[in-house]
Design a protein around this motif. Structure first.
Motif, short mmCIF file in Angstrom:
data_model
loop_
_atom_site.label_atom_id
_atom_site.label_comp_id
_atom_site.label_asym_id
_atom_site.label_seq_id
_atom_site.Cartn_x
_atom_site.Cartn_y
_atom_site.Cartn_z
N GLN A 103 0.83 -1.21 0.00
CA GLN A 103 0.00 0.00 0.00
C GLN A 103 0.86 1.26 0.00
O GLN A 103 0.54 2.25 -0.66
N GLU A 135 2.12 1.76 -3.49
CA GLU A 135 1.03 2.21 -4.38
C GLU A 135 0.74 3.69 -4.24
O GLU A 135 0.21 4.31 -5.18
N TRP A 147 -0.06 7.93 -8.13
CA TRP A 147 -1.12 8.87 -8.50
C TRP A 147 -1.01 9.33 -9.95
O TRP A 147 -2.00 9.70 -10.58
N ARG A 168 -3.33 7.67 -12.38
CA ARG A 168 -4.73 8.05 -12.34
C ARG A 168 -5.65 6.81 -12.39
O ARG A 168 -5.66 6.01 -11.48
N ARG A 169 -6.38 6.61 -13.48
CA ARG A 169 -7.36 5.52 -13.52
C ARG A 169 -6.81 4.24 -14.15
O ARG A 169 -7.55 3.28 -14.37
N ASP A 170 -5.53 4.24 -14.43
CA ASP A 170 -4.92 3.06 -15.06
C ASP A 170 -4.57 2.03 -13.98
O ASP A 170 -3.42 1.89 -13.58
N ARG A 171 -5.57 1.30 -13.51
CA ARG A 171 -5.35 0.34 -12.42
C ARG A 171 -4.43 -0.79 -12.85
O ARG A 171 -3.61 -1.26 -12.07
N ARG A 172 -4.61 -1.23 -14.08
CA ARG A 172 -3.75 -2.32 -14.56
C ARG A 172 -2.29 -1.89 -14.60
O ARG A 172 -1.40 -2.62 -14.18
N ARG A 217 -0.95 0.45 -12.80
CA ARG A 217 -0.51 0.62 -11.42
C ARG A 217 -0.11 -0.71 -10.81
O ARG A 217 0.97 -0.84 -10.20
N ARG A 218 -0.94 -1.72 -10.99
CA ARG A 218 -0.63 -3.04 -10.43
C ARG A 218 0.64 -3.62 -11.06
O ARG A 218 1.48 -4.22 -10.37
#
Length: 240
Positions: free
Chosen positions: A98, A101, A105, A108-112, A114-115
């Protein structure tokens, strides 16, 4: 000019108080630039100007040739600047994963994305991968510092500002942190290291700037300073 730079910068915290007086320095990619000087010389102020927490009153703050003096800190991160501040900055009640992570920021909305980036960094730091679900407050000081480095690396910066990386760490962990700093430069990132551990910093340095009373006193290759390093430090102690 490509690189991160201060050009004839004057800066301070109050109208009548100047901390930096016409300071110029450059941080090229793929090199470790070391900034040293006694307490009160302006090292921390120079970092604050570079990262955007303090604006230069005169002169230019350049990032790959563009003047970013009016650019806020979060936008400088987006442009390729990473900062590792002095002291502990992990969130002890969050896990290692966490904490890392939190540097995402810019995704933004790119969760894939980010992971994927988190997994890349955990692969890079196996000691963190083994403890990815452990609360950061339970880590050793050295492991917390690596967590902070991994968080900074989430945005894959081109330039990194590092302030006193070994402060408060047990000697057994300090070497690991300095080896990681060396790796960042070897990977092509421009590193600006501010450190009171002058001898240790010199082992990483490609180029050295010396500040004193807000002015650039000397600059050059580390070999220029190591011959008379003891005398320089003794002089600083008399100043302080």
């Amino acid at each position: 000019m490509n690189g991160l730079a201060l050009s004839d910068v004057t800066a301070g915290y109050h109208a009548e108080d100047l901390v930096l007086n016409g300071v110029s320095l450059g941080v090229p990619k793929g090199r470790t630039t070391v900034l040293i000087g006694p307490n009160g010389s302006g090292k921390s102020t120079a970092l604050r100007v570079l990262c955007g927490l303090l604006s230069a009153r005169e002169g230019r703050v350049e990032l790959d040739g563009e003047d970013v003096n009016a650019t806020p800190p979060h936008e400088r991160v987006r442009l390729g600047l990473g900062v590792l501040p002095q002291g502990r900055s992990v969130f002890p009640s969050l896990t290692v994963r966490q904490n890392i992570e939190l540097g995402a920021w810019t995704f933004r909305r790119d969760r894939r994305g980010r992971r994927r980036r988190v997994e890349e960094l955990l692969d890079r730091y196996p000691v963190l991968a083994e403890r990815s679900e452990v609360l950061a407050g339970r880590l050793s000081g050295g492991q917390q510092r690596l967590t902070e480095i991994a968080r900074m690396m989430m945005s894959d910066p081109d330039y990194v500002l590092i302030d006193e990386p070994g402060a408060g760490l047990a000697p057994v962990f300090v070497q690991d942190v300095y080896e990681e700093i060396r790796a960042l430069a070897d990977e092509g990132k421009g590193v600006l290291l501010v450190d009171q551990n002058v001898r240790k910093a010199m082992t990483l340095a490609d180029y050295v700037y010396v500040l004193e009373l807000g002015r650039k006193r000397q600059e050059g290759s580390p070999e220029r300073f190591t011959e008379d390093l003891t005398g320089v430090v003794r002089e600083w102690l008399r100043i302080e």
